[in-house]
Scaffold this motif. Structure first.
Motif, PDB file in Angstrom:
ATOM      1  N   GLU A 113       0.740  -1.142  -0.013  1.00 23.91           N
ATOM      2  CA  GLU A 113      -0.063  -0.039  -0.040  1.00 23.91           C
ATOM      3  C   GLU A 113       0.741   1.294  -0.240  1.00 23.91           C
ATOM      4  O   GLU A 113       1.837   1.524   0.987  1.00 23.91           O
ATOM      5  CB  GLU A 113      -0.964  -0.054   1.327  1.00 23.91           C
ATOM      6  N   GLY A 114       0.546   2.243  -0.850  1.00 33.70           N
ATOM      7  CA  GLY A 114       1.427   3.597  -1.065  1.00 33.70           C
ATOM      8  C   GLY A 114       2.737   3.367  -1.787  1.00 33.70           C
ATOM      9  O   GLY A 114       3.110   4.435  -2.107  1.00 33.70           O
ATOM     10  N   SER A 115       3.066   2.249  -2.297  1.00 29.99           N
ATOM     11  CA  SER A 115       4.106   2.294  -3.364  1.00 29.99           C
ATOM     12  C   SER A 115       3.596   2.162  -4.548  1.00 29.99           C
ATOM     13  O   SER A 115       2.698   1.508  -5.282  1.00 29.99           O
ATOM     14  CB  SER A 115       5.013   0.739  -2.909  1.00 29.99           C
ATOM     15  N   ARG A 116       4.290   3.085  -5.639  1.00 29.37           N
ATOM     16  CA  ARG A 116       3.854   3.450  -6.762  1.00 29.37           C
ATOM     17  C   ARG A 116       4.043   1.967  -7.541  1.00 29.37           C
ATOM     18  O   ARG A 116       3.397   1.660  -8.582  1.00 29.37           O
ATOM     19  CB  ARG A 116       4.895   4.580  -7.223  1.00 29.37           C
ATOM     20  N   THR A 117       5.216   1.492  -7.408  1.00 28.00           N
ATOM     21  CA  THR A 117       5.619  -0.066  -8.165  1.00 28.00           C
ATOM     22  C   THR A 117       5.433  -1.071  -7.249  1.00 28.00           C
ATOM     23  O   THR A 117       5.465  -0.727  -5.923  1.00 28.00           O
ATOM     24  CB  THR A 117       6.972   0.212  -8.807  1.00 28.00           C
ATOM     25  N   LEU A 118       5.410  -2.074  -7.564  1.00 25.14           N
ATOM     26  CA  LEU A 118       5.603  -3.372  -6.876  1.00 25.14           C
ATOM     27  C   LEU A 118       6.723  -3.564  -6.108  1.00 25.14           C
ATOM     28  O   LEU A 118       7.725  -2.997  -6.923  1.00 25.14           O
ATOM     29  CB  LEU A 118       5.136  -4.589  -7.713  1.00 25.14           C
ATOM     30  N   VAL A 119       6.821  -4.150  -5.140  1.00 22.07           N
ATOM     31  CA  VAL A 119       8.072  -4.258  -4.435  1.00 22.07           C
ATOM     32  C   VAL A 119       8.710  -5.884  -4.470  1.00 22.07           C
ATOM     33  O   VAL A 119       7.436  -6.766  -4.246  1.00 22.07           O
ATOM     34  CB  VAL A 119       8.061  -3.754  -3.062  1.00 22.07           C
ATOM     35  N   PRO A 120      10.038  -6.133  -4.594  1.00 18.16           N
ATOM     36  CA  PRO A 120      10.345  -7.454  -4.406  1.00 18.16           C
ATOM     37  C   PRO A 120      10.371  -7.837  -2.864  1.00 18.16           C
ATOM     38  O   PRO A 120      10.928  -7.208  -1.911  1.00 18.16           O
ATOM     39  CB  PRO A 120      11.769  -7.445  -4.755  1.00 18.16           C
ATOM     40  N   ALA A 121       9.312  -8.896  -2.427  1.00 15.32           N
ATOM     41  CA  ALA A 121       9.432  -9.549  -1.367  1.00 15.32           C
ATOM     42  C   ALA A 121      10.778  -9.900  -0.665  1.00 15.32           C
ATOM     43  O   ALA A 121      10.894 -10.119   0.567  1.00 15.32           O
ATOM     44  CB  ALA A 121       8.201 -10.670  -1.280  1.00 15.32           C
ATOM     45  N   CYS A 122      11.628 -10.587  -1.646  1.00 13.16           N
ATOM     46  CA  CYS A 122      12.754 -11.069  -0.911  1.00 13.16           C
ATOM     47  C   CYS A 122      13.685 -10.134  -0.366  1.00 13.16           C
ATOM     48  O   CYS A 122      14.812 -10.443   0.329  1.00 13.16           O
ATOM     49  CB  CYS A 122      13.442 -11.813  -2.151  1.00 13.16           C
ATOM     50  N   SER A 123      13.512  -8.939  -0.624  1.00  8.92           N
ATOM     51  CA  SER A 123      14.665  -8.015  -0.161  1.00  8.92           C
ATOM     52  C   SER A 123      13.939  -6.744   0.680  1.00  8.92           C
ATOM     53  O   SER A 123      14.648  -6.449   1.419  1.00  8.92           O
ATOM     54  CB  SER A 123      15.591  -7.538  -1.327  1.00  8.92           C
ATOM     55  N   ARG A 124      12.712  -6.483   0.365  1.00  9.09           N
ATOM     56  CA  ARG A 124      12.295  -5.436   1.103  1.00  9.09           C
ATOM     57  C   ARG A 124      11.732  -5.937   2.431  1.00  9.09           C
ATOM     58  O   ARG A 124      11.297  -6.660   2.688  1.00  9.09           O
ATOM     59  CB  ARG A 124      10.923  -4.974   0.240  1.00  9.09           C
ATOM     60  N   LYS A 125      12.500  -5.320   3.397  1.00 10.10           N
ATOM     61  CA  LYS A 125      12.360  -5.312   4.864  1.00 10.10           C
ATOM     62  C   LYS A 125      10.973  -5.096   5.258  1.00 10.10           C
ATOM     63  O   LYS A 125      10.286  -4.083   4.699  1.00 10.10           O
ATOM     64  CB  LYS A 125      13.063  -4.384   5.644  1.00 10.10           C
ATOM     65  N   ALA A 126      10.293  -5.768   6.134  1.00  8.67           N
ATOM     66  CA  ALA A 126       9.001  -5.503   6.485  1.00  8.67           C
ATOM     67  C   ALA A 126       8.917  -4.359   7.321  1.00  8.67           C
ATOM     68  O   ALA A 126      10.006  -4.186   8.280  1.00  8.67           O
ATOM     69  CB  ALA A 126       8.568  -6.645   7.410  1.00  8.67           C
TER      70      ALA A 126
END
Lengths: 286, 605
Positions: free
Chosen positions: A64-77
């Motif tokens: 939510e709030g991110s313009r693009t999709l984010v890679p789950a493997c590297s984005r910190k929660a």
């Protein structure tokens, strides 16, 4: 007395995955949290013992709030994050990524990918018969392992394993740019003229079979490779006193390749040339 | 680190080129002959590895002297810097201006990008190739940033020193002359020729271009130079950031991020040192405004960089200049040396006890290095691949330290903000897009060049100034990463919010006009080719997606309507995933222009 390292205490943070509240430790990735919550997200370039490179983009999720999709493997929660894993948008990107990959490289020895291609209804053929692909012959220039870059998805894991994350040999790197980018040793030389020390740690991390044991390569070519007939036995390497774990893959009473458990706290799947390739004496029955 | 060097040896020339940059080697550990002392201790190691950022200058040094980079030369450079040869090979093969295969000492780059393609670049290329002998390598090049004088060619003749010559507008005869005898080729016209409004008293950012002598610091000061820096020292770093924030200045590179907010975020980072990076890698097809500023008013950029560094607490600034701008490089090098000699750079700027210096780093032909994090990797001596964000540069940027990065136009805006004050500056333009804006107008217009207008002027007014020709078919806004608009949309106000409302983008300020003589499908193919060539190859959506899009556009080059429908659907699906899932802006915007041509211009109907 044995001292057990406890590490830095970590706080828990709360966020939601597909509307369900979850808690995870600070510093975990979205993928960690998804897996803990029982969500299956496909990954190709992610490696359990290497820093995420997030190059394949098959694990993208919506935040939510991110313009693009984010890679789950590297984005910190992050606390309060709202993650959605199975939206049409995320599934569309995964499907296209699978199509793009499968149309440009040979994924026949990539585990799990056939299932994902089916699940996401990817149709790699729709780019037409003339779609550019690698079409490279396997490089067989030594007796230990084969490089078949027709299967390479450029996940960078072998580069990271050969470089500062594991082996510190720096024998391979990515050369060229764009669609012409390739894994290569310096000056595109044969492996035997490079800095390679034949530890085989790059084979250990390769997700697609682009790097394989010469033994496996030859048996596949002869049609005798049969994974279902293989047994795996983990033992301790006898060459020196470090005590690395070896997993022997045995088919018809012959060792066909050697891997190493990634959860070993000392080696994390690393071996040296002797542990990885020095098994012929075991089956020398003269 | 376990490094392995082959047995290929550098030639004397190659060794000299590297030693001229790094100084002579001290021991056999880094390539000198072995002495007795070398048997007792090893030098290099961490100390040499800390100079990894000299890899790109080192590759330039070899390429400039020899014309290409041999195995022996690359290995010698690696030995000097303790860089693994495989990594250096990966870096050398990343950039278009380097070659690791033998080639002639002279390379003639002929621009085949949008503005040049529209003025007959392909015929020019063919003519040059048949007229030139085997001693010159002709390279079809992406945009050379000389769109106002299209078609353009740039000759680079390796040697000591390297020689360059620009031919624009190029004819077969002129380009051949530039390649065969760069020294005797005719001089380029002054930078002011690219500014049709030059001398107009209403100009702010371009007021000095064509008025001052770009080689004279005194002349710059006589025309108001360094008053902004004096004001900065008066009001202090926090005061400068307040002024910039109040002015409403947003980044002019295309992303339109508030500059004051970026500066504040960098200034407040506890980690030190802080770095300033000026992004002068404008490689967007159709963009040439930064070149004109750097060639016509180089001290303005140096003063602006000094102010930005002072405000954000940086003592070192890197000016990352694209490799295709030899004249801007010469002028900036001269200007920096002059400023240093006069105490305007160095340990004690203006006697205020503040230390700041600027180092120029040359790019080597890679559009992707204009992406802020790819630029950091390029300076650090790695492949120019973008990093994933977060962390953002204000927190972890160049060398992992807090870094503020702005492009040339953004920085130059800081001078009028400080001299006229934030309220007066903010009064220019519209409420949400403040200040003056530079537009690079090229293509089918009578007076192509850089135009300065306050935000809010319409596209039609701008084209009127530039003298738009009859039969206008389409206008490309924002360059290859931007979008097309129709001739009946010239009322679009040139502001960030106005273009957004109209469903397009202002981007970096590119305005390319195309009349109906330009075949649209071929133009779109060129855009697709550009992105395929310039993708770094790191992520799958961009690496393979750009290739699949180009293939689809080839298939439909001669088709329309139902015959093209399948491939257009395919383009849309791939484009959507590229926009959503690519790591950086290159992949995310690569499909924009083609999509807009299909949707707004009806390109294949």
């Amino acid at each position: 007395m044995t001292v057990v390292p406890l590490g830095i205490p970590r706080r828990l943070l709360e966020f939601t995955i597909d509307g369900e509240p979850v808690r995870t430790t600070e510093g975990s990735t979205i993928l960690d949290a998804c897996r803990a919550a029982g969500k299956d997200i496909p990954t190709l370039c992610e490696g359990d013992t290497l820093r995420p490179k997030n190059a394949c983009r098959v694990c993208v999720v919506e935040v939510e709030g991110s313009r693009t999709l984010v890679p789950a493997c590297s984005r910190k929660a992050e606390a309060g994050m709202e993650v959605r894993t199975g939206t049409e948008r995320a599934r569309h990107s995964r499907k296209i990524v699978l199509e793009l990959l499968a149309s440009s490289v040979d994924l026949s020895t990539t585990s799990q990918v056939a299932g994902w291609i089916k699940e996401y209804e990817a149709k790699p053929d729709r780019f037409g018969p003339d779609a550019a692909r690698l079409n490279e012959e396997p490089k067989v220039d030594n007796e230990l392992y084969v490089r078949d870059y027709d299967k390479c998805i450029l996940c960078y894991k072998c580069v990271d394993a050969c470089g500062d994350q594991w082996q510190n040999s720096f024998a391979i790197s990515v050369a060229g740019r764009g669609f012409d980018a390739r894994i290569a040793v310096e000056h595109d030389a044969p492996l035997t003229d490079s800095a390679c020390v034949y530890c085989g740690n790059c084979i250990e991390v390769c997700p697609t079979g682009a790097l394989s044991f010469k033994s496996e390569f030859d048996m596949r070519a002869a049609g005798t490779w049969d994974e279902s007939a293989q047994t795996e036995t983990t033992t301790v390497c006898a060459y020196c006193g470090v005590g690395c774990n070896l997993t022997l893959h045995v088919q018809d009473n012959e060792i066909v390749k050697v891997t190493s458990p990634h959860d070993n706290p000392v080696t994390h799947g690393n071996l040296c040339i002797k542990g990885r390739f020095g098994y012929q004496h075991v089956q020398n029955r003269d | 680190m376990d490094l392995h060097f082959g047995d290929s040896k550098p030639t004397d020339d190659e060794r000299a080129a590297v030693d001229a940059l790094l100084g002579p080697p001290e021991s056999s550990w880094e390539g000198a002959d072995r002495s007795d002392a070398d048997l007792r201790w090893a030098r290099g190691g961490r100390e040499a590895r800390d100079r990894r950022d000299l890899l790109l200058p080192g590759l330039h040094a070899i390429n400039d002297r020899i014309g290409w980079i041999s195995e022996g030369a690359l290995d010698y450079l690696c030995r000097r810097l303790t860089v693994p040869p495989s990594e250096a090979y990966g870096v050398a093969t990343f950039y278009a201006m380097f070659s690791v295969k033998p080639r002639p000492a002279t390379v003639l780059h002929v621009c085949t990008d949008l503005a040049c393609a529209a003025t007959g670049a392909s015929e020019l290329c063919a003519g040059i190739e048949s007229a030139l002998g085997p001693g010159v390598h002709v390279e079809r090049s992406p945009c050379l940033g000389l769109c106002e004088r299209a078609p353009a060619a740039l000759a680079i003749k390796a040697g000591d020193p390297v020689r360059t010559a620009v031919s624009a507008p190029a004819t077969v005869h002129d380009a051949v002359l530039a390649a065969s005898a760069p020294d005797s080729a005719p001089q380029e016209p002054p930078a002011a020729m690219a500014v049709p409004q030059a001398g107009d008293p209403g100009l702010t950012l371009l007021s000095r271009v064509g008025v001052v002598d770009p080689s004279s610091l005194d002349d710059y000061r006589a025309h108001g130079g360094y008053t902004a820096l004096r004001r900065a020292f008066e009001i202090g770093p926090a005061g400068v950031i307040r002024e910039v924030t109040d002015s409403g200045l947003v980044g002019r590179g295309g992303a339109a991020f508030p500059t004051g907010r970026k500066w504040q975020a960098t200034a407040s980072q506890p980690d030190h040192p802080h770095y300033l990076v000026c992004n002068a890698d404008e490689s967007e097809p159709g963009t040439f405004k930064d070149r004109v500023i750097m060639e016509g008013d180089p001290y303005a950029l140096i003063e602006a960089m000094t102010i930005a560094a002072y405000a954000t607490g940086a003592h070192k600034g890197y000016l990352y200049l694209r490799g295709e701008y030899p004249r801007a490089l010469a002028r900036l090098e001269h200007a920096i040396a002059q400023a240093r000699a006069r105490g305007l750079l160095g340990d004690d700027v203006l006697g205020q006890g503040y230390a700041f210096d600027i180092e120029i780093r040359r790019g080597a032909g890679a559009y992707i290095c204009g992406e802020e994090t790819a630029l950091f990797n390029s300076i650090e001596g790695y492949r120019g691949e973008p990093r994933s964000k977060p962390p953002f540069p204000v927190e972890k940027g160049l060398f992992g330290k807090p870094t503020v990065e702005n492009n040339v136009e953004t920085l130059v805006n800081v001078l009028p903000i400080l001299t006229m004050g934030a309220p007066a500056y903010a009064a220019i333009g519209t409420e949400r897009s403040t200040g003056p804006k530079l537009f690079c107008v090229s293509g089918s217009v009578a007076r192509p060049g850089i135009y300065e207008l306050p935000f809010g002027a319409t596209l039609g007014e701008l084209l009127e100034l530039a003298g738009v020709r009859d039969g206008l078919r389409a206008v490309l806004l924002g360059g290859a990463a931007g979008g097309f608009v129709r001739p009946d949309e010239l009322g679009i106000p040139l502001t960030f919010e106005g273009t957004r409302e109209a469903g397009t983008t202002l981007g970096s300020g590119v305005v390319m006009a195309f009349d109906d003589t330009v075949p649209l499908p071929r133009l779109l193919l060129r855009i697709a080719e550009f992105f395929r060539d310039e993708s770094c190859g790191q992520c799958v959506p961009c690496r393979v997606g750009t290739v699949r899009q180009e293939e689809a556009l080839h298939r439909i080059a001669e088709r329309t309507g139902a015959a093209a429908a399948d491939d257009i659907a395919l383009l849309r699906e791939v484009g959507r995933a590229m926009r959503d899932a690519s790591i950086c802006g290159l992949g995310q915007t690569a499909w924009n222009a083609v999509e807009s041509a299909i949707d707004r211009l009806g390109a294949y109907e």
